[in-house]
Motif scaffolding. Structure first.
Motif, PDB file in Angstrom:
ATOM      1  N   LEU A 109       0.826  -1.196   0.000  1.00  0.00           N
ATOM      2  CA  LEU A 109       0.000   0.000   0.000  1.00  0.00           C
ATOM      3  C   LEU A 109       0.867   1.256   0.000  1.00  0.00           C
ATOM      4  N   HIS A 110       0.236   2.396  -0.288  1.00  0.00           N
ATOM      5  CA  HIS A 110       0.935   3.676  -0.228  1.00  0.00           C
ATOM      6  C   HIS A 110       1.449   3.918   1.197  1.00  0.00           C
ATOM      7  N   GLY A 111       2.633   4.488   1.269  1.00  0.00           N
ATOM      8  CA  GLY A 111       3.178   4.856   2.575  1.00  0.00           C
ATOM      9  C   GLY A 111       4.028   3.790   3.231  1.00  0.00           C
ATOM     10  N   ARG A 130      25.020  -8.259  -9.614  1.00  0.00           N
ATOM     11  CA  ARG A 130      23.921  -8.471 -10.554  1.00  0.00           C
ATOM     12  C   ARG A 130      23.700  -7.204 -11.390  1.00  0.00           C
ATOM     13  N   HIS A 131      22.818  -7.316 -12.380  1.00  0.00           N
ATOM     14  CA  HIS A 131      22.517  -6.184 -13.265  1.00  0.00           C
ATOM     15  C   HIS A 131      21.005  -5.941 -13.237  1.00  0.00           C
ATOM     16  N   PRO A 132      20.517  -5.287 -12.181  1.00  0.00           N
ATOM     17  CA  PRO A 132      19.066  -5.112 -12.009  1.00  0.00           C
ATOM     18  C   PRO A 132      18.498  -3.997 -12.891  1.00  0.00           C
ATOM     19  N   LEU A 133      17.200  -4.078 -13.097  1.00  0.00           N
ATOM     20  CA  LEU A 133      16.454  -3.054 -13.825  1.00  0.00           C
ATOM     21  C   LEU A 133      15.159  -2.791 -13.066  1.00  0.00           C
ATOM     22  N   LEU A 134      14.914  -1.534 -12.728  1.00  0.00           N
ATOM     23  CA  LEU A 134      13.652  -1.149 -12.094  1.00  0.00           C
ATOM     24  C   LEU A 134      12.584  -0.972 -13.162  1.00  0.00           C
ATOM     25  N   VAL A 135      11.353  -1.364 -12.827  1.00  0.00           N
ATOM     26  CA  VAL A 135      10.245  -1.266 -13.787  1.00  0.00           C
ATOM     27  C   VAL A 135       9.113  -0.478 -13.147  1.00  0.00           C
ATOM     28  N   ALA A 136       8.737   0.631 -13.766  1.00  0.00           N
ATOM     29  CA  ALA A 136       7.704   1.516 -13.226  1.00  0.00           C
ATOM     30  C   ALA A 136       6.342   1.105 -13.767  1.00  0.00           C
ATOM     31  N   THR A 137       5.520   0.469 -12.921  1.00  0.00           N
ATOM     32  CA  THR A 137       4.172   0.085 -13.349  1.00  0.00           C
ATOM     33  C   THR A 137       3.093   0.710 -12.477  1.00  0.00           C
ATOM     34  N   ASP A 138       3.485   1.633 -11.585  1.00  0.00           N
ATOM     35  CA  ASP A 138       2.486   2.375 -10.810  1.00  0.00           C
ATOM     36  C   ASP A 138       2.076   3.586 -11.640  1.00  0.00           C
ATOM     37  N   LEU A 139       1.080   3.398 -12.474  1.00  0.00           N
ATOM     38  CA  LEU A 139       0.687   4.423 -13.445  1.00  0.00           C
ATOM     39  C   LEU A 139      -0.445   5.308 -12.951  1.00  0.00           C
ATOM     40  N   ARG A 140      -0.922   5.066 -11.727  1.00  0.00           N
ATOM     41  CA  ARG A 140      -2.052   5.840 -11.206  1.00  0.00           C
ATOM     42  C   ARG A 140      -1.591   6.982 -10.295  1.00  0.00           C
ATOM     43  N   ARG A 141      -0.647   6.684  -9.408  1.00  0.00           N
ATOM     44  CA  ARG A 141      -0.234   7.696  -8.431  1.00  0.00           C
ATOM     45  C   ARG A 141       0.549   8.795  -9.133  1.00  0.00           C
ATOM     46  N   SER A 191       4.951  -2.178  -8.406  1.00  0.00           N
ATOM     47  CA  SER A 191       3.545  -2.251  -8.804  1.00  0.00           C
ATOM     48  C   SER A 191       2.747  -1.094  -8.205  1.00  0.00           C
ATOM     49  N   ALA A 192       1.492  -0.993  -8.608  1.00  0.00           N
ATOM     50  CA  ALA A 192       0.619   0.062  -8.113  1.00  0.00           C
ATOM     51  C   ALA A 192       0.238  -0.192  -6.663  1.00  0.00           C
ATOM     52  N   GLY A 193       0.020   0.877  -5.924  1.00  0.00           N
ATOM     53  CA  GLY A 193      -0.453   0.768  -4.548  1.00  0.00           C
ATOM     54  C   GLY A 193      -1.782   1.481  -4.394  1.00  0.00           C
ATOM     55  N   LEU A 219       6.047  -8.467  -0.430  1.00  0.00           N
ATOM     56  CA  LEU A 219       5.153  -7.456   0.141  1.00  0.00           C
ATOM     57  C   LEU A 219       5.951  -6.546   1.064  1.00  0.00           C
ATOM     58  N   THR A 220       5.858  -5.228   0.840  1.00  0.00           N
ATOM     59  CA  THR A 220       6.497  -4.265   1.735  1.00  0.00           C
ATOM     60  C   THR A 220       5.505  -3.863   2.822  1.00  0.00           C
ATOM     61  N   LEU A 221       5.976  -3.909   4.061  1.00  0.00           N
ATOM     62  CA  LEU A 221       5.152  -3.567   5.219  1.00  0.00           C
ATOM     63  C   LEU A 221       5.866  -2.529   6.075  1.00  0.00           C
ATOM     64  N   ASP A 222       5.106  -1.585   6.598  1.00  0.00           N
ATOM     65  CA  ASP A 222       5.644  -0.586   7.515  1.00  0.00           C
ATOM     66  C   ASP A 222       5.730  -1.205   8.906  1.00  0.00           C
ATOM     67  N   ALA A 223       6.955  -1.418   9.414  1.00  0.00           N
ATOM     68  CA  ALA A 223       7.130  -2.067  10.712  1.00  0.00           C
ATOM     69  C   ALA A 223       6.485  -1.277  11.839  1.00  0.00           C
ATOM     70  N   MET A 224       6.381   0.038  11.672  1.00  0.00           N
ATOM     71  CA  MET A 224       5.819   0.877  12.732  1.00  0.00           C
ATOM     72  C   MET A 224       4.298   0.778  12.803  1.00  0.00           C
ATOM     73  N   ALA A 225       3.684   0.111  11.829  1.00  0.00           N
ATOM     74  CA  ALA A 225       2.223  -0.023  11.822  1.00  0.00           C
ATOM     75  C   ALA A 225       1.726  -1.088  12.788  1.00  0.00           C
ATOM     76  N   GLY A 226       2.594  -1.926  13.330  1.00  0.00           N
ATOM     77  CA  GLY A 226       2.196  -2.928  14.317  1.00  0.00           C
ATOM     78  C   GLY A 226       1.207  -3.925  13.762  1.00  0.00           C
ATOM     79  N   GLN A 227       0.085  -4.089  14.457  1.00  0.00           N
ATOM     80  CA  GLN A 227      -0.912  -5.080  14.039  1.00  0.00           C
ATOM     81  C   GLN A 227      -1.577  -4.730  12.719  1.00  0.00           C
ATOM     82  N   ASP A 228      -1.587  -3.446  12.349  1.00  0.00           N
ATOM     83  CA  ASP A 228      -2.115  -3.078  11.037  1.00  0.00           C
ATOM     84  C   ASP A 228      -1.274  -3.712   9.929  1.00  0.00           C
ATOM     85  N   ALA A 229       0.027  -3.797  10.151  1.00  0.00           N
ATOM     86  CA  ALA A 229       0.904  -4.443   9.160  1.00  0.00           C
ATOM     87  C   ALA A 229       0.563  -5.925   9.032  1.00  0.00           C
ATOM     88  N   VAL A 230       0.260  -6.567  10.140  1.00  0.00           N
ATOM     89  CA  VAL A 230      -0.110  -7.980  10.104  1.00  0.00           C
ATOM     90  C   VAL A 230      -1.413  -8.160   9.326  1.00  0.00           C
TER      91      VAL A 230
END
Length: 454
Positions: A109-111, A130-141, A191-193, A219-230
C-alpha cells in the motif's frame, strides 16, 4: 531505536531472574507472565504472545531447568531459541530464476516505502554483482514513475518506463523483453499501490502475477504499523506471497509487526529497511534479530557492514603502516570516513553486545564526526603527516578554516596522540609475542558471547 522498549523490558525481567541463585517453578511462571505482558505491550499479536510463552514454559518444564546450576541462563537460552523460531527460524535469501531475468514483483500500500525499497533492493543486488532493472508500473499515483526514476538514479540502477502507458501489465511484459535484449538479469517491478486494499487493486496485481510469472512476490510492510501491518499481510495473502520486506524498522521501538507477521502469515521476512539511505536495506537473519532483541548485539552484521565499506587494498596498506608504528591524521581521517559509510553511529552501537542497556547513557552526536573531519581537512598534507609541527599559529589557522575553536583543535590533537600511543603499545605487545586477552567470560550459546545481564 529498533526494539528499544521491548529490549528494555526483557532486560529488566532477566536481570531480576539472574539475581537469584535458585529458581522455583513459581519464579519461572512469574517471569513468563511478565514476558507475555512485555510482548503484548510491544503490540505483538495476542495469540502469538500466548503461544510463545506456552512453548517457553513447556521447554522449561521438559528440561527441568530449576535443577540446573544456572537456571536463569537456561531460561534465557530457551527464550532466545523461541524468538528465533518466532522470527522464521533460518535466513532465506532471494531465489533466482533458472533462466534470466529473475522477476521480483513488489506489492504494498501507499506509505509503506515500496518505491524506495525497490531502489534499495536494486542497489543491494548491484553490489552483489547483478545487473538489475527497475520497472515503473504504478501508473495511477501522480509522479510515481518520476519518483522511481529519481531513487533509481541515487542507487545507480536504470529504470524502464513507457511514456503515456496506461496498462501496467503491458509495461511489465515490455520490460521483460527489454531485459533479455539488454542483459539485465533481475527485474524489480514497482507495482501500483492504494491507500487501502480493494478489489480493483487485487485484480490488477493478480493479472500482473499471471502474466509475469514472477520468481518472488514481495510485500512491503511498515514495521511501525504494528498489528495493522499484520492485517495488511493477511489481506495480500491471496496473491500468494513469497516473502516480506519490513521497512522503517530502525524507528520501531516496539517490534510487534516483526514478531507477529511470520507466525500469523507463515511468510518469511527476507529484508528489513533500517534507514533512509539507499544502502539501508539488510538481509533478515532471525537468529541475529533475536540476539538484538535480547541485548546481545549482532557482531556478524557489524563485520559484514565493515567488509562492504572497506577497501581491501587501503586496509592492507594501513596494516603495513601500523606494523611500522606509523599512524597519521590522514589515516585517522580515512578510518573516520569508513565508519561513517557503515551507517549512523547509534545503529552501529546497537550491534555491539551489551550496549543496548546503555542506550540512555550513550549520547551519540554525528555532528562531532563532521567537526573532526572539517578540522583535519583544514590542515596541510604536511600537518596531517606530522602533527608535531602544528604550533599555535597553525592551530589558529586550522580553527578559522574549519569554523571551530582553538580548544577544539587542541582536543582533537590530544585525542589523536592518545590513539597513536595506543597503536604503538599494541604493536609493541605483538613484537614481544604477547597475547592481548579480553576480560569477558567464556562465550555461551549466544551470538556475541555471554549474557549482557550477568
Amino acid at each position: 531505536m529498533m526494539f528499544e522498549s521491548l529490549q528494555a523490558r526483557l532486560g529488566e525481567i532477566f536481570r531480576r531472574l539472574t539475581g537469584r541463585g535458585h529458581l522455583s517453578p513459581e519464579d519461572v511462571d512469574a517471569a513468563l507472565r511478565e514476558v507475555r505482558l512485555a510482548l503484548l505491550e510491544a503490540d505483538v499479536h495476542f495469540t502469538v504472545a500466548r503461544d510463545f510463552v506456552a512453548r517457553v514454559r513447556e521447554a522449561a518444564v521438559g528440561q527441568e531447568i530449576w535443577k540446573s546450576l544456572t537456571p536463569a541462563q537456561q531460561v534465557i537460552k530457551i527464550v532466545y531459541d523461541e524468538l528465533v523460531r518466532l522470527l522464521g527460524g533460518a535466513h532465506r535469501d532471494l531465489r533466482t530464476a533458472p533462466q534470466p531475468p529473475t522477476v521480483l514483483l513488489l506489492v504494498g500500500l501507499h506509505g509503506t516505502g515500496k518505491t524506495t525499497t525497490a531502489a534499495k533492493l536494486g542497489y543491494l543486488l548491484r553490489r552483489r554483482g547483478r545487473h538489475p532493472l527497475l520497472v515503473a508500473t504504478d501508473l495511477r499515483r501522480p509522479a510515481a514513475v518520476e519518483q522511481l526514476e529519481a531513487v533509481g538514479r541515487q542507487a545507480g540502477v536504470p529504470t524502464f518506463t513507457q511514456a503515456g502507458a496506461t496498462d501496467p501489465v503491458a509495461v511489465a511484459l515490455a520490460a521483460v523483453d527489454h531485459a533479455r535484449r539488454s542483459g539485465h538479469d533481475v527485474l524489480i517491478v514497482d507495482s501500483a499501490g492504494r491507500l487501502h486494499i480493494d478489489d480493483p487493486l487485487m485484480a490488477e496485481l493478480a493479472r500482473m502475477r499471471e502474466a509475469l510469472r514472477p520468481t518472488e512476490v514481495l510485500l512491503t510492510l511498515d514495521a511501525m504499523a504494528g498489528q495493522d501491518a499484520v492485517r495488511m499481510a493477511q489481506g495480500f495473502a491471496a496473491l500468494g506471497l513469497d516473502g516480506l520486506i519490513l521497512t522503517k524498522l530502525d524507528g520501531d521501538a516496539r517490534g510487534g509487526a516483526a514478531l507477529s507477521v511470520v507466525a500469523v502469515t507463515g511468510v518469511p521476512i527476507l529484508f528489513v529497511g533500517v534507514g533512509e539511505r539507499v544502502e539501508a536495506l539488510e538481509p533478515f537473519h532471525p537468529d541475529r534479530m533475536a540476539a538484538r532483541i535480547l541485548g546481545m548485539g549482532d557482531v556478524l552484521t557489524l563485520i559484514e557492514k565493515a567488509q562492504a565499506t572497506m577497501d581491501a587494498e587501503a586496509a592492507a596498506a594501513l596494516e603495513r603502516r601500523l606494523r611500522r608504528g606509523e599512524f597519521t591524521l590522514a589515516d585517522f581521517l580515512e578510518q573516520l570516513r569508513q565508519v561513517r559509510r557503515m551507517g549512523p553511529l547509534d545503529q552501529l552501537l546497537e550491534l555491539l553486545p551489551g550496549l543496548g542497556r546503555m542506550r540512555g547513557a550513550l549520547q551519540v552526536d554525528e555532528q562531532q564526526l563532521v567537526h573532526v573531519e572539517a578540522m583535519i581537512n583544514s590542515m596541510t598534507p604536511e600537518e596531517r603527516q606530522n602533527p608535531a609541527i602544528i604550533d599555535g599559529s597553525r592551530r589558529r589557522r586550522i580553527a578559522r578554516g574549519s569554523g571551530m575553536s582553538v580548544q577544539d583543535v587542541n582536543r582533537l590533537l590530544k585525542q589523536f596522540e592518545e590513539a597513536r600511543r595506543l597503536v604503538r603499545q599494541v604493536q609493541g605487545l605483538g613484537r614481544r609475542g604477547k597475547r592481548v586477552r579480553g576480560t569477558a567470560g567464556e562465550a555461551g550459546p549466544f551470538p556475541g558471547g555471554g549474557l549482557p545481564w550477568l
